[in-house]
Design a protein around this motif. Structure first.
Motif, PDB file in Angstrom:
ATOM      1  N   ALA A 122     -64.007  -6.318 -15.994  1.00  0.00           N
ATOM      2  CA  ALA A 122     -63.825  -5.463 -17.162  1.00  0.00           C
ATOM      3  C   ALA A 122     -64.853  -5.789 -18.227  1.00  0.00           C
ATOM      4  CB  ALA A 122     -62.420  -5.637 -17.727  1.00  0.00           C
ATOM      5  N   ASP A 142     -63.865  -5.101 -24.992  1.00  0.00           N
ATOM      6  CA  ASP A 142     -63.454  -4.028 -25.896  1.00  0.00           C
ATOM      7  C   ASP A 142     -64.176  -4.100 -27.228  1.00  0.00           C
ATOM      8  OD1 ASP A 142     -61.588  -2.729 -24.286  1.00  0.00           O
ATOM      9  OD2 ASP A 142     -60.034  -4.175 -24.796  1.00  0.00           O
ATOM     10  N   ALA A 173     -58.168   4.265 -26.564  1.00  0.00           N
ATOM     11  CA  ALA A 173     -58.490   2.910 -26.130  1.00  0.00           C
ATOM     12  C   ALA A 173     -58.276   2.754 -24.634  1.00  0.00           C
ATOM     13  CB  ALA A 173     -57.630   1.904 -26.896  1.00  0.00           C
ATOM     14  N   GLU A 174     -57.224   3.371 -24.123  1.00  0.00           N
ATOM     15  CA  GLU A 174     -56.955   3.299 -22.689  1.00  0.00           C
ATOM     16  C   GLU A 174     -58.057   3.992 -21.896  1.00  0.00           C
ATOM     17  OE1 GLU A 174     -53.516   4.607 -19.424  1.00  0.00           O
ATOM     18  OE2 GLU A 174     -53.199   4.930 -21.576  1.00  0.00           O
ATOM     19  N   ARG A 227     -61.134   4.458 -22.865  1.00  0.00           N
ATOM     20  CA  ARG A 227     -62.347   3.665 -22.980  1.00  0.00           C
ATOM     21  C   ARG A 227     -62.306   2.486 -22.016  1.00  0.00           C
ATOM     22  NH1 ARG A 227     -62.402   3.371 -27.992  1.00  0.00           N
ATOM     23  NH2 ARG A 227     -61.281   1.406 -28.310  1.00  0.00           N
ATOM     24  N   ARG A 228     -61.154   1.836 -21.923  1.00  0.00           N
ATOM     25  CA  ARG A 228     -61.011   0.712 -21.003  1.00  0.00           C
ATOM     26  C   ARG A 228     -61.216   1.161 -19.553  1.00  0.00           C
ATOM     27  NH1 ARG A 228     -61.908  -4.170 -20.197  1.00  0.00           N
ATOM     28  NH2 ARG A 228     -61.038  -4.653 -22.245  1.00  0.00           N
ATOM     29  N   GLU A 229     -60.653   2.301 -19.203  1.00  0.00           N
ATOM     30  CA  GLU A 229     -60.806   2.810 -17.835  1.00  0.00           C
ATOM     31  C   GLU A 229     -62.277   3.082 -17.529  1.00  0.00           C
ATOM     32  OE1 GLU A 229     -58.349   6.238 -17.688  1.00  0.00           O
ATOM     33  OE2 GLU A 229     -56.468   5.123 -17.492  1.00  0.00           O
ATOM     34  N   LEU A 287     -64.990   1.760 -19.009  1.00  0.00           N
ATOM     35  CA  LEU A 287     -65.763   0.530 -18.968  1.00  0.00           C
ATOM     36  C   LEU A 287     -65.457  -0.281 -17.721  1.00  0.00           C
ATOM     37  CD1 LEU A 287     -65.617  -0.522 -22.728  1.00  0.00           C
ATOM     38  CD2 LEU A 287     -67.481   0.592 -21.510  1.00  0.00           C
ATOM     39  N   ASP A 288     -64.183  -0.307 -17.315  1.00  0.00           N
ATOM     40  CA  ASP A 288     -63.830  -1.009 -16.081  1.00  0.00           C
ATOM     41  C   ASP A 288     -64.523  -0.370 -14.878  1.00  0.00           C
ATOM     42  OD1 ASP A 288     -62.251  -2.746 -17.477  1.00  0.00           O
ATOM     43  OD2 ASP A 288     -60.336  -1.918 -16.803  1.00  0.00           O
TER      44      ASP A 288
END
Length: 222
Positions: free
Chosen positions: A99, A102, A128-129, A131-133, A135-136
């Protein structure tokens, strides 16, 4: 008597080569945020990004005399830093889904596709969720594809300039971006968008769809 004029990037490189001990530090300070953002997104974590950035800056410091002005100084600096990061990734054979952090400073990016500041807390959590998905998923790409997408899609650099940074043909950058987007679309379950990095929708996608498109499964390709 007014303040002295700010030296250009080219002037600072020349001064550094001529022996000005402060010139390179001034040049780095001018572009530090953007170089750090690229290193962080390319490497995937702050520790490796710091090492990659340091390698790049040492190389730039030592090789400044080889700068001939064919490209902008910023293009040259990005080329050296990105290649230093890619060298580290290749040496470590990093191919894991790690990951990305953030805490990226989105304000340092020229054209980040992952920006939003919703007022509603629920919207903020959803953003945010997403964005995390993204970037992961980005972290699972081969290093060369990740670097191309970071520079074109997240930093907003023109494809031709990214080709100069990476030392490859324009068509290679477009291919890497197209394959990378196809893979991201597959991982994220989103529809494809036009594959040409210069397509207007590619350069300025809506914030509700934080990724453009992405690359198919299979071995890394140039």
């Amino acid at each position: 008597m007014g303040p002295p004029e700010e030296r250009s990037d080219a002037d600072l490189i020349a001064a550094h080569v001529a022996g000005d001990h402060d010139a390179f530090g001034e040049l780095f300070g001018r572009h530090r945020d953007r170089l750090w953002a690229v290193a962080l997104r390319t490497m995937g974590n702050p520790e490796d990004a710091a090492d990659g950035l340091q390698d790049g800056l040492i190389a730039a410091y030592r090789r400044a005399g080889s700068f001939r002005g064919e490209a902008a100084v910023t293009t040259w600096l990005h080329r050296v830093v990105v290649n230093a990061c890619l060298d580290r990734l290749r040496a470590a054979k990093v191919r894991r889904a790690e990951a990305l952090p953030d805490d990226l400073d989105e304000g340092t990016a020229r054209g980040s596709t992952i920006t939003s500041t919703p007022d509603d807390p629920a919207d903020h959590a959803l953003d945010a969720e997403r964005r995390r998905e993204v970037l992961d998923a980005l972290a699972t790409l081969p290093a060369e594809q990740r670097a191309a997408l970071v520079l074109v899609d997240m930093e907003g650099y023109p494809v031709a300039e990214v080709a100069d940074m990476l030392g490859v043909a324009v068509g290679t950058v477009k291919s890497r971006c197209s394959r990378g987007r196809a893979r991201l679309a597959e991982l994220l379950g989103v529809g494809d968008t036009p594959g040409d990095p210069d397509h207007p929708q590619q350069r300025n996608p809506p914030t509700s769809a934080p990724v453009r498109s992405t690359r198919p499964r299979g071995p890394p390709a140039d």
